[in-house]
Design an enzyme around this catalytic site. Structure first.
Site, mmCIF file in Angstrom:
data_model
loop_
_atom_site.group_PDB
_atom_site.id
_atom_site.type_symbol
_atom_site.label_atom_id
_atom_site.label_comp_id
_atom_site.label_asym_id
_atom_site.label_seq_id
_atom_site.Cartn_x
_atom_site.Cartn_y
_atom_site.Cartn_z
ATOM 1 N N MET A 67 0.833 -1.216 0.000
ATOM 2 C CA MET A 67 0.000 0.000 0.000
ATOM 3 C C MET A 67 0.863 1.260 0.000
ATOM 4 O O MET A 67 0.489 2.269 -0.599
ATOM 5 C CB MET A 67 -0.949 -0.003 1.209
ATOM 6 C CG MET A 67 -2.192 -0.846 1.029
ATOM 7 S SD MET A 67 -3.097 -0.416 -0.471
ATOM 8 C CE MET A 67 -3.465 1.295 -0.182
ATOM 9 N N GLY B 164 -5.383 2.445 7.507
ATOM 10 C CA GLY B 164 -6.089 1.330 6.864
ATOM 11 C C GLY B 164 -5.594 0.001 7.394
ATOM 12 O O GLY B 164 -5.930 -1.055 6.856
ATOM 13 N N MET C 256 -10.852 1.111 1.947
ATOM 14 C CA MET C 256 -11.038 2.522 1.573
ATOM 15 C C MET C 256 -11.581 2.695 0.162
ATOM 16 O O MET C 256 -11.505 3.781 -0.397
ATOM 17 C CB MET C 256 -9.722 3.270 1.741
ATOM 18 C CG MET C 256 -9.258 3.224 3.189
ATOM 19 S SD MET C 256 -8.181 4.522 3.641
ATOM 20 C CE MET C 256 -7.697 4.026 5.282
ATOM 21 N N HIS D 64 -7.570 -13.263 -1.001
ATOM 22 C CA HIS D 64 -6.498 -12.268 -1.069
ATOM 23 C C HIS D 64 -5.193 -12.957 -1.466
ATOM 24 O O HIS D 64 -5.059 -14.181 -1.357
ATOM 25 C CB HIS D 64 -6.289 -11.584 0.286
ATOM 26 C CG HIS D 64 -7.255 -10.469 0.557
ATOM 27 N ND1 HIS D 64 -8.468 -10.666 1.145
ATOM 28 C CD2 HIS D 64 -7.168 -9.129 0.304
ATOM 29 C CE1 HIS D 64 -9.098 -9.501 1.253
ATOM 30 N NE2 HIS D 64 -8.335 -8.555 0.750
ATOM 31 N N LYS E 138 -0.907 -11.738 2.454
ATOM 32 C CA LYS E 138 -1.808 -11.072 3.417
ATOM 33 C C LYS E 138 -1.727 -11.770 4.771
ATOM 34 O O LYS E 138 -1.827 -12.994 4.859
ATOM 35 C CB LYS E 138 -3.246 -11.075 2.899
ATOM 36 C CG LYS E 138 -4.189 -10.375 3.846
ATOM 37 C CD LYS E 138 -5.336 -9.708 3.129
ATOM 38 C CE LYS E 138 -6.224 -8.937 4.086
ATOM 39 N NZ LYS E 138 -5.618 -7.709 4.574
ATOM 40 N N GLY F 88 -9.700 -7.806 7.225
ATOM 41 C CA GLY F 88 -10.413 -6.767 7.979
ATOM 42 C C GLY F 88 -11.728 -6.424 7.304
ATOM 43 O O GLY F 88 -12.740 -6.179 7.970
ATOM 44 N N THR F 89 -11.708 -6.391 5.980
ATOM 45 C CA THR F 89 -12.936 -6.078 5.233
ATOM 46 C C THR F 89 -13.997 -7.158 5.484
ATOM 47 O O THR F 89 -15.177 -6.842 5.689
ATOM 48 C CB THR F 89 -12.638 -5.985 3.728
ATOM 49 O OG1 THR F 89 -11.617 -5.013 3.544
ATOM 50 C CG2 THR F 89 -13.867 -5.628 2.925
HETATM 51 N N1 NAP Z 1 -7.966 -0.228 4.441
HETATM 52 C C1 NAP Z 1 -7.655 -0.592 3.202
HETATM 53 O O1 NAP Z 1 -8.279 -0.151 2.212
HETATM 54 C C2 NAP Z 1 -6.504 -1.543 2.997
HETATM 55 C C3 NAP Z 1 -6.106 -1.936 1.723
HETATM 56 C C4 NAP Z 1 -5.014 -2.776 1.586
HETATM 57 C C5 NAP Z 1 -4.329 -3.201 2.722
HETATM 58 N N2 NAP Z 1 -4.761 -2.821 3.953
HETATM 59 C C6 NAP Z 1 -4.052 -3.174 5.187
HETATM 60 O O2 NAP Z 1 -2.919 -2.300 5.280
HETATM 61 C C7 NAP Z 1 -1.855 -2.963 5.955
HETATM 62 C C8 NAP Z 1 -0.608 -2.955 5.072
HETATM 63 O O3 NAP Z 1 -0.886 -3.684 3.894
HETATM 64 P P1 NAP Z 1 0.236 -3.968 2.798
HETATM 65 O O4 NAP Z 1 -0.377 -4.880 1.806
HETATM 66 O O5 NAP Z 1 0.839 -2.683 2.352
HETATM 67 O O6 NAP Z 1 1.287 -4.786 3.692
HETATM 68 P P2 NAP Z 1 2.847 -5.014 3.434
HETATM 69 O O7 NAP Z 1 3.154 -5.008 1.987
HETATM 70 O O8 NAP Z 1 3.209 -6.204 4.256
HETATM 71 O O9 NAP Z 1 3.540 -3.719 4.079
HETATM 72 C C9 NAP Z 1 3.533 -3.492 5.457
HETATM 73 C C10 NAP Z 1 4.284 -2.208 5.734
HETATM 74 O O10 NAP Z 1 4.216 -1.958 7.139
HETATM 75 C C11 NAP Z 1 5.512 -1.841 7.671
HETATM 76 N N3 NAP Z 1 5.529 -2.449 9.021
HETATM 77 C C12 NAP Z 1 5.273 -3.730 9.344
HETATM 78 N N4 NAP Z 1 5.359 -3.901 10.677
HETATM 79 C C13 NAP Z 1 5.673 -2.693 11.184
HETATM 80 C C14 NAP Z 1 5.913 -2.210 12.512
HETATM 81 N N5 NAP Z 1 5.832 -3.026 13.580
HETATM 82 N N6 NAP Z 1 6.227 -0.899 12.665
HETATM 83 C C15 NAP Z 1 6.295 -0.076 11.599
HETATM 84 N N7 NAP Z 1 6.081 -0.473 10.321
HETATM 85 C C16 NAP Z 1 5.777 -1.764 10.128
HETATM 86 C C17 NAP Z 1 6.426 -2.552 6.721
HETATM 87 O O11 NAP Z 1 7.674 -1.923 6.827
HETATM 88 P P3 NAP Z 1 9.087 -2.595 6.482
HETATM 89 O O12 NAP Z 1 8.804 -3.660 5.464
HETATM 90 O O13 NAP Z 1 9.851 -1.442 5.967
HETATM 91 O O14 NAP Z 1 9.567 -3.118 7.764
HETATM 92 C C18 NAP Z 1 5.761 -2.265 5.380
HETATM 93 O O15 NAP Z 1 6.156 -1.006 4.903
HETATM 94 C C19 NAP Z 1 -2.386 -4.363 6.286
HETATM 95 O O16 NAP Z 1 -2.910 -4.352 7.592
HETATM 96 C C20 NAP Z 1 -3.505 -4.576 5.261
HETATM 97 O O17 NAP Z 1 -4.471 -5.487 5.684
HETATM 98 C C21 NAP Z 1 -5.827 -1.997 4.109
#
Ligand code: NAP
Length: 242
Positions: free
Chosen positions: A16, A91, A118, A146, A150, A156-157
């Site tokens: 994201m 998110g 979102m 997904h 994931k 969450g959705t």
């Molecule tokens: N609400 C929405 O519309 C929506 C849409 C998509 C995803 N999401 C949610 O958003 C979140 C991220 O999704 P993603 O697909 O981007 O995941 P991702 O690719 O695994 O990325 C996670 C990010 O969070 C960072 N991170 C992980 N643990 C951390 C910690 N303890 N402290 C600080 N940073 C941390 C990682 O940083 P490093 O790798 O640099 O360590 C990475 O930048 C998930 O919870 C997912 O379910 C929500």
């Protein structure tokens, strides 16, 4: 020309994070000011690995935070947001036990927008779920697919949709069944069936930009809001409330 909004991004190296970074490149509305991540992306004025390396002075310059990380990451960011009274869009999903109550507590001091999804389309699907009250005697099933990276399952959705569905039909429904397959961005399906007919409501995210656009729209809006916990309902009904 209006002053650009200084954005702090938490989770900028993630999937994201990439989507948000793409949208704010050359943006006339946002300045990519500060990122907190394990590897600097080169897209921000300032880049830090840990929150405790950042001065209060720098924190105070952030106009709005966007967080797509993990619950444990968000919980570290919350005290900063609370102390500096800066708005936050999150998110992040996959909260356990009472983790989300910390988000609620923080929103008493500053504006926080949280949504498990979102996208505009998913919000519209949630409105359609309300109409299922007319067939509450049907059987219902929830399913989500997904990508394999994931972390939370069900998503969450799916948790949000499950609550919506139980509220609409006034009875207990089995929790969503989650599948982790390939690179799927997110498919959520609600099936309703009687002995004579079947309905399917389905949302299929075709990219991650759709979530990033929602987050940025919320960020533009929240900078003018007082303390409180806001959701997609607030964002999607702005015009009607005016
Ligand atoms: N609400 C929405 O519309 C929506 C849409 C998509 C995803 N999401 C949610 O958003 C979140 C991220 O999704 P993603 O697909 O981007 O995941 P991702 O690719 O695994 O990325 C996670 C990010 O969070 C960072 N991170 C992980 N643990 C951390 C910690 N303890 N402290 C600080 N940073 C941390 C990682 O940083 P490093 O790798 O640099 O360590 C990475 O930048 C998930 O919870 C997912 O379910 C929500």
């Amino acid at each position: 020309m209006a002053k650009k909004i200084k954005l702090g991004l938490f989770g900028s190296t993630g999937k994201m994070g990439v989507a948000i970074r793409q949208l704010i490149k050359n943006s006339s509305e946002f300045n990519a000011f500060l990122e907190v991540c394990s590897k600097p992306t080169g897209d921000f004025d300032l880049s830090y690995i840990n929150l405790d390396e950042i001065s209060q002075q720098t924190f105070k310059q952030v106009d709005v935070w966007i967080d797509f990380s993990r619950p444990e990451g968000l919980l570290e960011l919350l005290p900063i947001v609370q102390q500096t009274k800066k708005p936050l869009i999150s998110g992040t999903t996959g909260f356990e036990n009472n983790q989300f109550s910390k988000v609620e507590a923080c929103s008493k001091k500053t504006a926080i927008f949280w949504a498990s999804n979102m996208s505009v389309g998913l919000w519209t699907l949630r409105q359609a779920i309300k109409t299922l009250s007319t067939i509450s005697h049907f059987d219902f099933a929830l399913e989500e697919i997904h990508h394999t990276q994931k972390k939370d399952n069900p998503s969450g959705t799916a948790v949000t949709l499950h609550k919506d569905l139980e509220k609409a039909v006034g009875k207990k429904i089995a929790p969503a069944v989650g599948h982790r397959l390939g690179g799927v961005f997110g498919i959520h399906t609600i099936t309703a069936a009687s002995q004579s007919e079947m309905i399917k409501l389905e949302h299929n995210a075709l990219n991650r930009t759709v979530f990033a656009e929602g987050a940025l729209k919320a960020a533009l809006w929240i900078v003018k809001q007082p303390a409180g916990l806001y959701s997609m309902d607030d964002l999607m009904t702005i015009k009607r409330k005016k």
